[in-house]
Design an enzyme around this catalytic site. Structure first.
Site, PDB file in Angstrom:
ATOM      1  CD  GLU A 252     -25.442  14.375  30.156  1.00  0.00           C
ATOM      2  OE1 GLU A 252     -24.920  15.489  29.970  1.00  0.00           O
ATOM      3  OE2 GLU A 252     -26.310  13.880  29.396  1.00  0.00           O
ATOM      4  CG  ASP A 296     -33.188  12.683  23.972  1.00  0.00           C
ATOM      5  OD1 ASP A 296     -33.340  13.612  23.158  1.00  0.00           O
ATOM      6  OD2 ASP A 296     -33.929  12.520  24.960  1.00  0.00           O
ATOM      7  CB  CYS A 321     -36.067  18.607  20.577  1.00  0.00           C
ATOM      8  SG  CYS A 321     -34.365  19.194  20.721  1.00  0.00           S
ATOM      9  CD  GLU A 354     -38.573  15.357  22.022  1.00  0.00           C
ATOM     10  OE1 GLU A 354     -37.909  14.667  22.807  1.00  0.00           O
ATOM     11  OE2 GLU A 354     -38.443  16.583  21.908  1.00  0.00           O
TER      12      GLU A 354
END
Length: 368
Positions: A252, A296, A321, A354
Site C-alpha cells: 500500500e 483491489d 469497482c 462491485e
C-alpha cells in the site's frame, strides 16, 4: 450552500442508509445550522461566529443557536460514515480562501488553532446528533430500557488542516461465515467500503476462493502458502485472508491507510503479514515464491506495469469497482481463464457494481 431539488434525499423514502446515518440526516435538516457561503477575509486571526477575529465573539458560539452559525461558517458538505455496530462519524468539510497557500500545520498570522470556538460548537452538534441517534435506536426497537450512549464523533476538515472532537475514525466489526469476528479501524477521509453488510459477503467469497485455490498450487511449500496483495488499503481483505496462507505480503502506498492496516493486523492477532509501502507497479520484488496475487485497484483499474506483474501469476484474485476497467484488464490476460465470478451490489440505486473474479492460468489444475 442551497441544495438543488434533485439532490435532496429523504432517508425514509429511499432506504439505503444505515439507521445512524438516517437519524443524523433527519436531525441535520432541522438543527439551527446557518450556512455562510463565504468566510470573512481578515488580515489575522480566525473568523468567529459573527465574523470577528481572534475569538472576540467566542461566547457567541453556544446557546441560542449560536453554535449553528459557527458550524455553518464556510461549510461546503457533510460526509457521514457508520458501522454495523452503530458507530457514526460526521465529517464537516469547509472552504476558507485564506488557507489556499498555507502549508500543512501552518497557522495564519496571529491565529491560535481553533481560537474561534469551532470545537466547542462541534461538541454541541455532537450532543444533538447523539440524542437523535439514541431516539431512533429506541424507536426502532434498539432496547426497552436505557440504551448505551450512541458513539458519535465529529470532525472538521479544511484545506491542509483538521480538527476532531474526540476520535477521527470508526471501528467496524465483521462476523464472517468461517466463524471469525474481525475488527477494523477505518480513518476519516480514507477509503473504506460504503456498504458494510455487502462487504461481509465479499470477504466470505474471498475466503472461499482462497480455500479452493489451495488445490491448484504447486508442490513446493513456499508456492503453496504465499500471497501477494496489491492495493491493500487499511487491510480489510488482508486480515480476512491471512489465515489461509503461510505468508502474506501486503502493498500500500498511502501512509494513513498503511498505518491503519498495521493497527488492524495487531488488533486481530495477525502475525504472518508483512506490510510494504510502495506503488503496486514497483512491487515486483515482493513476488518471489508467491503463487497467487490479490488486486483491489481504484476505479481506473490496473496500470500497464501492474497488469504485467499480475499476469505473471498462475492464480489471481481481482476485486473491481469498475466492470469496464475489469473487462479491459481481463482481456489483456489472455493466458488466464475465469474460475469464479461474483457481483456484489455495493452501490444500490446506482449503475455501479462491485465484481470479484478468480483466475487461473490455462492448463493448470482446476478446482471449483
Amino acid at each position: 450552500p442551497v441544495a438543488k431539488a434533485h439532490s435532496i434525499v429523504r432517508p425514509h423514502e429511499v432506504p439505503i442508509y444505515s439507521p445512524p446515518i438516517a437519524a443524523a440526516l433527519e436531525a441535520l435538516r432541522h438543527l439551527p445550522i446557518t450556512l455562510d457561503a463565504e468566510v470573512p477575509m481578515a488580515a489575522a486571526g480566525a473568523p468567529s461566529a459573527n465574523g470577528d477575529v481572534n475569538g472576540s465573539a467566542h461566547s457567541g458560539t453556544t446557546g441560542g443557536g449560536g453554535w449553528g452559525a459557527r458550524i455553518g461558517l464556510g461549510l461546503r458538505s457533510v460526509q457521514l460514515q457508520s458501522t454495523l455496530s452503530g458507530e457514526l462519524l460526521v465529517c464537516l468539510v469547509y472552504f476558507d480562501e485564506r488557507l489556499r497557500n498555507v502549508k500543512r500545520g501552518e497557522l495564519l498570522p496571529g491565529e491560535a488553532l481553533d481560537d474561534d470556538g469551532w470545537t466547542e460548537a462541534a461538541r454541541e452538534l455532537r450532543a444533538e446528533l447523539r440524542e437523535a441517534v439514541q431516539r431512533a435506536s429506541l424507536a426502532g426497537g434498539g432496547g426497552g430500557g436505557a440504551a448505551e450512549e450512541a458513539q458519535v464523533d465529529v470532525v472538521g476538515r479544511w484545506r491542509r488542516r483538521r480538527l476532531a472532537v474526540d476520535r477521527s475514525f470508526v471501528t467496524e466489526r465483521f462476523e464472517l461465515a468461517d466463524g471469525r469476528s474481525l475488527t477494523y479501524k477505518q480513518p476519516e477521509g480514507q477509503f473504506s467500503n460504503p456498504n458494510a453488510p455487502c462487504e461481509v459477503h465479499c470477504l466470505d467469497w474471498l475466503t472461499r476462493q482462497a480455500h479452493h485455490m489451495q488445490g491448484g498450487f504447486g508442490s513446493s511449500k513456499g508456492q503453496q502458502t504465499k500471497l501477494l496483495e496489491l492495493h491493500c488499503g487499511s487491510g480489510c481483505n488482508t486480515v480476512a485472508l491471512a489465515p489461509y496462507f503461510e505468508e502474506l505480503v501486503a502493498v500500500e502506498i498511502n501512509r494513513t491507510l498503511a498505518e491503519a492496516a498495521q493497527e488492524n493486523l495487531e488488533a486481530n492477532g495477525i502475525s504472518n503479514v508483512r506490510l510494504v509501502r510502495s506503488p503496486s507497479a514497483e512491487a515486483g520484488g515482493e513476488a518471489a515464491a508467491a503463487a497467487a496475487v490479490l488486486v483491489d485497484p481504484p476505479r481506473a483499474g490496473l496500470d500497464a506495469e501492474t497488469r504485467s506483474l499480475v499476469a505473471g501469476f498462475d492464480h489471481v484474485l481481482y476485486i473491481s469497482c469498475n466492470p469496464e476497467a475489469l473487462c479491459r484488464d481481463l482481456l489483456a490476460m489472455e493466458e488466464h481463464e475465469v474460475c469464479s465470478l461474483a457481483i456484489f451490489d455495493m452501490f444500490p440505486y446506482t449503475t455501479h457494481a462491485e465484481c470479484a473474479v478468480r483466475l487461473r492460468r490455462r492448463g493448470g489444475p482446476f478446482r471449483r
